[in-house]
Design a protein around this motif. Structure first.
Motif, mmCIF file in Angstrom:
data_model
loop_
_atom_site.group_PDB
_atom_site.id
_atom_site.type_symbol
_atom_site.label_atom_id
_atom_site.label_comp_id
_atom_site.label_asym_id
_atom_site.label_seq_id
_atom_site.Cartn_x
_atom_site.Cartn_y
_atom_site.Cartn_z
ATOM 1 N N PHE A 114 52.801 4.882 0.569
ATOM 2 C CA PHE A 114 51.829 4.039 -0.138
ATOM 3 C C PHE A 114 50.786 3.422 0.796
ATOM 4 N N TYR A 117 47.758 5.810 2.200
ATOM 5 C CA TYR A 117 46.560 6.197 1.451
ATOM 6 C C TYR A 117 45.368 5.362 1.923
ATOM 7 N N GLN A 118 45.583 4.062 2.053
ATOM 8 C CA GLN A 118 44.516 3.199 2.556
ATOM 9 C C GLN A 118 44.182 3.545 4.001
ATOM 10 N N PHE A 135 39.835 0.534 -5.218
ATOM 11 C CA PHE A 135 41.192 1.082 -5.294
ATOM 12 C C PHE A 135 42.083 0.202 -6.176
ATOM 13 N N THR A 138 41.046 0.480 -9.863
ATOM 14 C CA THR A 138 41.412 1.793 -10.411
ATOM 15 C C THR A 138 42.899 1.872 -10.699
ATOM 16 N N GLN A 139 43.720 1.426 -9.747
ATOM 17 C CA GLN A 139 45.164 1.531 -9.942
ATOM 18 C C GLN A 139 45.639 0.637 -11.082
ATOM 19 N N ALA A 173 49.250 12.233 -6.680
ATOM 20 C CA ALA A 173 48.510 11.397 -5.730
ATOM 21 C C ALA A 173 48.475 11.986 -4.318
ATOM 22 N N TRP A 193 38.616 7.416 -4.521
ATOM 23 C CA TRP A 193 39.173 6.417 -5.434
ATOM 24 C C TRP A 193 40.025 7.059 -6.524
ATOM 25 N N TYR A 196 43.882 6.898 -6.680
ATOM 26 C CA TYR A 196 44.578 5.721 -7.204
ATOM 27 C C TYR A 196 44.790 5.791 -8.715
ATOM 28 N N MET A 199 48.317 7.149 -8.761
ATOM 29 C CA MET A 199 49.147 6.122 -8.138
ATOM 30 C C MET A 199 49.520 5.032 -9.139
#
Length: 296
Positions: A114, A117-118, A135, A138-139, A173, A193, A196, A199
């Motif tokens: 997790f 991703y960032q 992000f 969006t999530q 993802a 983006w 996410y 995700m």
């Protein structure tokens, strides 16, 4: 949850709590993060303080719930050794629980990546810090939208089917992150983006996993079964430093780790087909009797 919500209404609980929780989370991210993200040293503490306050208020609300006492509850907590022995006993005698723990372990491998991703977005893809707001929005929006479909599906077709679908969806993802990193310069960065969106399925996996576990055992076994499953979620996190080390290696990197995770998640989704469907047999009458009233 096992005491208060009847089995065929837990999908509705997932829908209501998740959808109406995602709305304010999305709005707060849109309102507050633009003020905090441009100055990381000054802004990140406010993000953590805000989250801490929300957790604290949530804990206070829990105190308002009325939880019926178990008929066979113990007057004093059991020793840790006895609890571990009980866990080993149920694992030895419940083949379905052993399969469920394996599914949980495989899904837990997806939780390790997790933060990466960032890291991929801010590192190799060189996106600005402000993109973290997009992000988050969006999530949270994806969690709310997916819950609209997943809750009714779980109530209608069962949590076993829903569990397989959401674990399979969570494999999108890491796969999408690899695909976007391979696109021409500027294209993958602008579309990152989108990672996410799938995700947003991950928090729903955790809730469906709990709902399925509650259906596979009588009420007096709920704490023991849930503790066993939750422990299996934590075990893969022990290997988080190893995953970080592999990502830092030039010979491995983000792509191989993400693809390996996707394979494990797909395998976990397929393994759910070997799990028992509790709704094919008679439902425990205690679950219905302790449910939240009638149909509404």
């Amino acid at each position: 949850q096992g005491k208060l919500i009847r089995p065929r209404r837990r999908g509705r609980l997932l829908l209501v709590s998740t959808f109406y929780g995602a709305l304010p989370a999305t709005l707060m991210a849109w309102w507050l993060l633009p003020q905090w993200l441009p100055v990381p040293r000054a802004g990140f503490p406010w993000i953590f303080v805000f989250a801490s306050v929300c957790f604290f208020l949530s804990g206070l609300i829990v105190l308002l719930l009325s939880e019926p006492r178990d008929r066979d509850s113990h007057d004093s907590p059991r020793a840790a050794g006895a609890s571990v022995a009980d866990m080993i006993y149920v694992l030895r005698h419940d083949r379905n629980l052993r399969r469920l723990t394996l599914v949980t372990l495989l899904f837990g491998s997806g939780l390790i990546i997790f933060p990466h991703y960032q890291a991929q977005a801010l590192g190799p893809m060189q996106l600005p810090m402000e993109v973290l707001m997009l992000f988050a929005i969006t999530q949270n929006a994806a969690v709310g939208i997916f819950s609209l479909f997943l809750g009714p599906l779980a109530d209608r077709w069962g949590n076993r089917v829903a569990l397989g679908l959401v674990i399979l969806g969570s494999a999108v993802a890491p796969t999408l992150a690899v695909v976007l990193s391979r696109l021409p310069a500027g294209v993958g960065e602008g579309a990152y983006w989108m990672v996410y969106i799938p995700m947003g399925i991950t928090p729903l996996v955790l809730r469906i996993l709990v709902n399925y576990t509650l259906e596979t055992c009588p009420p007096e076994q709920h704490p023991r079964y849930l503790a066993t499953v939750n422990l299996c979620l934590v075990v893969p996190l022990v290997f988080a430093p190893v995953v970080g080390f592999l990502i830092d290696l030039e010979s491995v990197g983000f792509e191989l780790v993400f693809l390996a995770t996707a394979v494990l998640l797909v395998f976990g989704a397929l393994l759910t087909r070997t799990l028992e469907e509790p709704r094919n047999g008679p439902m425990d009458e205690d679950l219905v009797a302790l449910g939240a009233g009638g149909e509404e």
